[in-house]
Motif scaffolding. Structure first.
Motif, PDB file in Angstrom:
ATOM      1  N   VAL A 203      19.459  56.098  14.639  1.00  0.00           N
ATOM      2  CA  VAL A 203      20.378  55.161  15.327  1.00  0.00           C
ATOM      3  C   VAL A 203      20.112  53.693  15.010  1.00  0.00           C
ATOM      4  O   VAL A 203      20.959  52.844  15.272  1.00  0.00           O
ATOM      5  CB  VAL A 203      20.357  55.344  16.879  1.00  0.00           C
ATOM      6  CG1 VAL A 203      20.847  56.726  17.260  1.00  0.00           C
ATOM      7  CG2 VAL A 203      18.996  55.084  17.468  1.00  0.00           C
ATOM      8  N   SER A 204      18.952  53.402  14.437  1.00  0.00           N
ATOM      9  CA  SER A 204      18.568  51.998  14.230  1.00  0.00           C
ATOM     10  C   SER A 204      19.590  51.202  13.437  1.00  0.00           C
ATOM     11  O   SER A 204      19.972  50.097  13.828  1.00  0.00           O
ATOM     12  CB  SER A 204      17.219  51.908  13.520  1.00  0.00           C
ATOM     13  OG  SER A 204      16.227  52.271  14.425  1.00  0.00           O
ATOM     14  N   PHE A 205      20.047  51.774  12.307  1.00  0.00           N
ATOM     15  CA  PHE A 205      20.943  51.013  11.438  1.00  0.00           C
ATOM     16  C   PHE A 205      22.269  50.703  12.144  1.00  0.00           C
ATOM     17  O   PHE A 205      22.723  49.558  12.168  1.00  0.00           O
ATOM     18  CB  PHE A 205      21.188  51.782  10.129  1.00  0.00           C
ATOM     19  CG  PHE A 205      22.054  51.032   9.170  1.00  0.00           C
ATOM     20  CD1 PHE A 205      21.580  49.900   8.526  1.00  0.00           C
ATOM     21  CD2 PHE A 205      23.370  51.434   8.935  1.00  0.00           C
ATOM     22  CE1 PHE A 205      22.395  49.177   7.657  1.00  0.00           C
ATOM     23  CE2 PHE A 205      24.185  50.728   8.070  1.00  0.00           C
ATOM     24  CZ  PHE A 205      23.697  49.596   7.429  1.00  0.00           C
ATOM     25  N   GLU A 206      22.839  51.751  12.757  1.00  0.00           N
ATOM     26  CA  GLU A 206      24.132  51.582  13.453  1.00  0.00           C
ATOM     27  C   GLU A 206      23.997  50.510  14.546  1.00  0.00           C
ATOM     28  O   GLU A 206      24.845  49.638  14.690  1.00  0.00           O
ATOM     29  CB  GLU A 206      24.540  52.926  14.069  1.00  0.00           C
ATOM     30  CG  GLU A 206      25.908  52.906  14.704  1.00  0.00           C
ATOM     31  CD  GLU A 206      26.282  54.236  15.371  1.00  0.00           C
ATOM     32  OE1 GLU A 206      26.072  55.291  14.748  1.00  0.00           O
ATOM     33  OE2 GLU A 206      26.770  54.198  16.518  1.00  0.00           O
ATOM     34  N   GLU A 207      22.896  50.568  15.285  1.00  0.00           N
ATOM     35  CA  GLU A 207      22.690  49.605  16.380  1.00  0.00           C
ATOM     36  C   GLU A 207      22.521  48.183  15.858  1.00  0.00           C
ATOM     37  O   GLU A 207      22.977  47.234  16.476  1.00  0.00           O
ATOM     38  CB  GLU A 207      21.459  50.013  17.206  1.00  0.00           C
ATOM     39  CG  GLU A 207      21.723  51.259  18.028  1.00  0.00           C
ATOM     40  CD  GLU A 207      20.910  51.306  19.301  1.00  0.00           C
ATOM     41  OE1 GLU A 207      20.100  50.399  19.527  1.00  0.00           O
ATOM     42  OE2 GLU A 207      21.080  52.273  20.063  1.00  0.00           O
ATOM     43  N   MET A 208      21.851  48.070  14.705  1.00  0.00           N
ATOM     44  CA  MET A 208      21.647  46.739  14.137  1.00  0.00           C
ATOM     45  C   MET A 208      23.001  46.146  13.712  1.00  0.00           C
ATOM     46  O   MET A 208      23.295  44.989  13.969  1.00  0.00           O
ATOM     47  CB  MET A 208      20.708  46.836  12.938  1.00  0.00           C
ATOM     48  CG  MET A 208      20.270  45.498  12.401  1.00  0.00           C
ATOM     49  SD  MET A 208      19.479  45.698  10.828  1.00  0.00           S
ATOM     50  CE  MET A 208      20.825  46.050   9.746  1.00  0.00           C
ATOM     51  N   ARG A 211      24.921  44.917  16.658  1.00  0.00           N
ATOM     52  CA  ARG A 211      24.088  44.025  17.487  1.00  0.00           C
ATOM     53  C   ARG A 211      23.869  44.593  18.897  1.00  0.00           C
ATOM     54  O   ARG A 211      24.083  43.930  19.903  1.00  0.00           O
ATOM     55  CB  ARG A 211      24.710  42.628  17.559  1.00  0.00           C
ATOM     56  CG  ARG A 211      24.842  42.009  16.169  1.00  0.00           C
ATOM     57  CD  ARG A 211      25.338  40.605  16.207  1.00  0.00           C
ATOM     58  NE  ARG A 211      24.420  39.708  16.869  1.00  0.00           N
ATOM     59  CZ  ARG A 211      24.800  38.703  17.645  1.00  0.00           C
ATOM     60  NH1 ARG A 211      26.074  38.496  17.880  1.00  0.00           N
ATOM     61  NH2 ARG A 211      23.923  37.921  18.196  1.00  0.00           N
ATOM     62  N   MET A 212      23.449  45.848  18.923  1.00  0.00           N
ATOM     63  CA  MET A 212      23.252  46.494  20.208  1.00  0.00           C
ATOM     64  C   MET A 212      22.024  45.958  20.943  1.00  0.00           C
ATOM     65  O   MET A 212      21.929  46.046  22.169  1.00  0.00           O
ATOM     66  CB  MET A 212      23.161  48.016  20.005  1.00  0.00           C
ATOM     67  CG  MET A 212      23.384  48.814  21.251  1.00  0.00           C
ATOM     68  SD  MET A 212      24.886  48.350  22.139  1.00  0.00           S
ATOM     69  CE  MET A 212      26.096  49.371  21.329  1.00  0.00           C
ATOM     70  N   GLY A 213      21.111  45.367  20.174  1.00  0.00           N
ATOM     71  CA  GLY A 213      19.903  44.792  20.787  1.00  0.00           C
ATOM     72  C   GLY A 213      20.264  43.779  21.870  1.00  0.00           C
ATOM     73  O   GLY A 213      19.627  43.722  22.928  1.00  0.00           O
ATOM     74  N   LYS A 214      21.315  43.010  21.604  1.00  0.00           N
ATOM     75  CA  LYS A 214      21.762  41.991  22.553  1.00  0.00           C
ATOM     76  C   LYS A 214      22.184  42.638  23.883  1.00  0.00           C
ATOM     77  O   LYS A 214      21.885  42.131  24.960  1.00  0.00           O
ATOM     78  CB  LYS A 214      22.957  41.274  21.922  1.00  0.00           C
ATOM     79  CG  LYS A 214      23.264  39.944  22.518  1.00  0.00           C
ATOM     80  CD  LYS A 214      24.383  39.294  21.735  1.00  0.00           C
ATOM     81  CE  LYS A 214      25.239  38.499  22.671  1.00  0.00           C
ATOM     82  NZ  LYS A 214      26.548  38.207  22.145  1.00  0.00           N
ATOM     83  N   GLY A 386      36.235  47.437  23.405  1.00  0.00           N
ATOM     84  CA  GLY A 386      36.247  48.081  24.731  1.00  0.00           C
ATOM     85  C   GLY A 386      35.454  49.370  24.780  1.00  0.00           C
ATOM     86  O   GLY A 386      35.417  50.049  25.802  1.00  0.00           O
ATOM     87  N   THR A 387      34.787  49.738  23.678  1.00  0.00           N
ATOM     88  CA  THR A 387      34.084  51.024  23.672  1.00  0.00           C
ATOM     89  C   THR A 387      32.669  50.933  24.253  1.00  0.00           C
ATOM     90  O   THR A 387      32.081  51.939  24.604  1.00  0.00           O
ATOM     91  CB  THR A 387      33.990  51.601  22.233  1.00  0.00           C
ATOM     92  OG1 THR A 387      33.308  50.643  21.416  1.00  0.00           O
ATOM     93  CG2 THR A 387      35.362  51.875  21.657  1.00  0.00           C
ATOM     94  N   THR A 388      32.116  49.718  24.306  1.00  0.00           N
ATOM     95  CA  THR A 388      30.794  49.554  24.919  1.00  0.00           C
ATOM     96  C   THR A 388      30.990  48.991  26.327  1.00  0.00           C
ATOM     97  O   THR A 388      31.590  47.932  26.487  1.00  0.00           O
ATOM     98  CB  THR A 388      29.911  48.616  24.071  1.00  0.00           C
ATOM     99  OG1 THR A 388      29.776  49.193  22.767  1.00  0.00           O
ATOM    100  CG2 THR A 388      28.536  48.438  24.678  1.00  0.00           C
ATOM    101  N   TRP A 389      30.541  49.729  27.285  1.00  0.00           N
ATOM    102  CA  TRP A 389      30.748  49.365  28.696  1.00  0.00           C
ATOM    103  C   TRP A 389      29.455  48.797  29.283  1.00  0.00           C
ATOM    104  O   TRP A 389      28.429  49.485  29.294  1.00  0.00           O
ATOM    105  CB  TRP A 389      31.144  50.603  29.512  1.00  0.00           C
ATOM    106  CG  TRP A 389      32.447  51.231  29.125  1.00  0.00           C
ATOM    107  CD1 TRP A 389      32.775  51.773  27.910  1.00  0.00           C
ATOM    108  CD2 TRP A 389      33.607  51.411  29.971  1.00  0.00           C
ATOM    109  NE1 TRP A 389      34.061  52.268  27.938  1.00  0.00           N
ATOM    110  CE2 TRP A 389      34.587  52.070  29.191  1.00  0.00           C
ATOM    111  CE3 TRP A 389      33.900  51.092  31.290  1.00  0.00           C
ATOM    112  CZ2 TRP A 389      35.839  52.408  29.706  1.00  0.00           C
ATOM    113  CZ3 TRP A 389      35.152  51.435  31.798  1.00  0.00           C
ATOM    114  CH2 TRP A 389      36.108  52.077  31.008  1.00  0.00           C
ATOM    115  N   CYS A 390      29.510  47.566  29.762  1.00  0.00           N
ATOM    116  CA  CYS A 390      28.353  46.957  30.431  1.00  0.00           C
ATOM    117  C   CYS A 390      28.706  46.852  31.921  1.00  0.00           C
ATOM    118  O   CYS A 390      29.594  46.081  32.295  1.00  0.00           O
ATOM    119  CB  CYS A 390      28.078  45.566  29.876  1.00  0.00           C
ATOM    120  SG  CYS A 390      27.826  45.551  28.096  1.00  0.00           S
TER     121      CYS A 390
END
Ligand SMILES: C[S@@+](CC[C@H](N)C(=O)[O-])C[C@H]1O[C@@H](n2cnc3c(N)ncnc32)[C@H](O)[C@@H]1O
Length: 446
Positions: A203-208, A211-214, A386-390
């Motif tokens: 998952v690391s590459f996709e997340e990078m 910018r999922m780290g943020k 809209g696919t990432t829900w916070c």
């Protein structure tokens, strides 16, 4: 007396003169370069040098005809006519502004009035399904299934010309149930047991890239007091945890192998932090896992990308609410359906492949799950189309904290009454709103 300016002439100069007056009335009329004797022609035309004003006027006229609209409009704005009309324009703009403001206030008042009326009905327990949906619409909290239902109600109102919809309850269109591309929930424990070793690398590459780290940082900055992280996986959030803000932390995951990796990462990152626990178990069983005599409660419950792999996400969220201390918060970072049809089609078409590769249902309607759980959503932000829900949620009945009331809500969005209401208990309404979707269909409109 006369003066001769000769810096632009070469050769010997002659000064021609004309006119009756001599002496002090002498004027320099023409300067010509001459090789020999200068004989002024009777037809010679006197060309007066242009004054600064004239040059400016000619330039302005040329600018008014320019093909470049920036130059043209600039010239119009500088024109005398425009300057004179400016006062009128300012007055007109002011009138438009006032009218717009009045109209806006009128709409706001109407909206507030309707909200107040429906609120009163909800409090008395007599609001019908249409009114509950209108309440959600006025609060901007409609889900896809609500939008569909509301459209049906509006058609009925238009057709029958009635707003008395007390006896009508429409069929639910729950996306998570009726959309065949949203696959049924399943137990994913065995899948993650197999996946644990390769999970981080996968998952690391996709997340990078996205910018999922943020977002993970956003999730973990909410952690304070006693914290529970559900579906912690391989502990990808540990690096964003601020140990000075927490009293204790409990990690929970259904997969033992995933939990081993979390344990290792935590020990390496925070070797001196002693108040930590690592529990292998399911979010759906949280209440049973807790001590019956002295149940542990939490200030913060966080979860990242867990609902999509739970067997029963609604039950999990209900359990979170039960384990929350008063004033505590549930913070979720999830992925699910997006805000655009094209994006949802992509998610739907690849849902099966995603489930096989990553064990998750990435096209779930997270909003529906939240509403069905009865949690009160304090903050809902969505990114990546809209696919990432916070999500920041609270138990129904708990008041909002001051810092959770946004600028718009505070100053523009609602009446003083509804602002006060947002600070206080609105559990009753949550109950009724949740009931909108749990009601058995008593009568379906034809
Ligand atoms: C997609 S991974 C997410 C892991 C981690 N939160 C992250 O952000 O990388 C889903 C995790 O949820 C766990 N899980 C699945 N169903 C669960 C359940 N019912 N209760 C607790 N954990 C569960 C899986 O074992 C897996 O570790």
């Amino acid at each position: 007396m006369f003066a001769v300016r000769r810096n632009f002439l070469r050769g010997p100069l002659r000064v021609t003169q004309c006119g009756p007056s001599l002496g002090s009335g002498y004027k320099v009329l023409d300067l010509v370069r001459c090789k020999s004797t200068y004989i002024p022609s009777p037809d010679s035309v006197y060309k007066k040098p242009k004054s600064k004003e004239q040059i400016a006027r000619e330039k302005h006229e040329a600018d008014l005809k320019s093909d470049n609209w920036i130059i043209r409009y600039g010239a119009i704005a500088r024109s005398e006519k425009f300057s004179k009309a400016l006062t009128k324009y300012i007055l007109a703009a002011y009138v438009v502004f006032i009218l717009y403001g009045l109209n806006y206030t009128k709409k706001l008042y109407k909206k507030d009035k309707e909200l107040e009326d429906i609120s009163a009905k909800i409090d008395m327990g007599v609001a019908n399904e249409y009114e509950l949906l209108r309440y959600k619409e006025l609060k901007n909290t409609l889900r896809t299934r609500d939008v569909e239902k509301l459209k049906q109600y509006q058609k009925i109102i238009e057709k029958d010309g009635t707003e008395n919809l007390d006896k009508i309850t429409l069929e639910n269109n729950d996306q998570n149930k009726i959309n065949e591309k949203i696959l049924p929930a399943r137990d994913t424990t065995d899948f993650y047991e197999m996946k644990a070793e390769e999970y981080d690398e996968g998952v690391s590459f996709e997340e990078m890239m996205i910018r999922m780290g943020k977002r993970r940082k956003w999730l973990m900055k909410h952690c304070k007091g006693d914290v529970l992280e559900v579906a912690c996986g391989t502990g990808r959030n540990i690096k964003y945890l601020d140990p000075t803000k927490i009293n204790s932390i409990t990690f929970l995951d259904a997969s033992e192998k995933m939990m081993e990796i979390t344990n290792k990462k935590f020990r390496e990152a925070l070797p001196n932090f002693k108040k930590c626990a690592f529990v292998v178990g399911k979010a759906e069983d949280l209440i049973d896992l807790n001590s019956k005599e002295t149940p542990v409660k939490y200030d913060t419950i966080v979860e990242a990308f867990g609902l999509c792999s739970h067997h029963d996400p609604v039950k999990s969220l209900k359990n979170f609410a039960e384990l929350l201390k008063p004033g505590g918060r549930i913070i979720l970072l999830e992925h699910g359906r997006g805000s655009y049809d094209t994006i949802n089609k992509i998610l739907d078409d690849r849902a099966e492949k995603r489930l096989k590769t990553w064990g998750c249902r990435w096209n779930l309607d997270i909003g529906e799950i939240l509403d069905d759980s009865g949690l009160d959503v304090v903050e809902e932000r969505r990114t990546h189309f809209g696919t990432t829900w916070c999500i920041v949620a609270k138990r129904k009945g708990d008041g909002k904290k001051k810092e959770e009331i946004g600028f718009f809500e505070k100053y523009l969005g609602a009446s003083v009454k509804s602002r006060i209401e947002s600070f206080t208990n609105d559990g009753k309404k949550q109950d009724s709103l949740q009931a909108t979707h749990n009601k058995p269909t008593s009568e379906t409109s034809k």
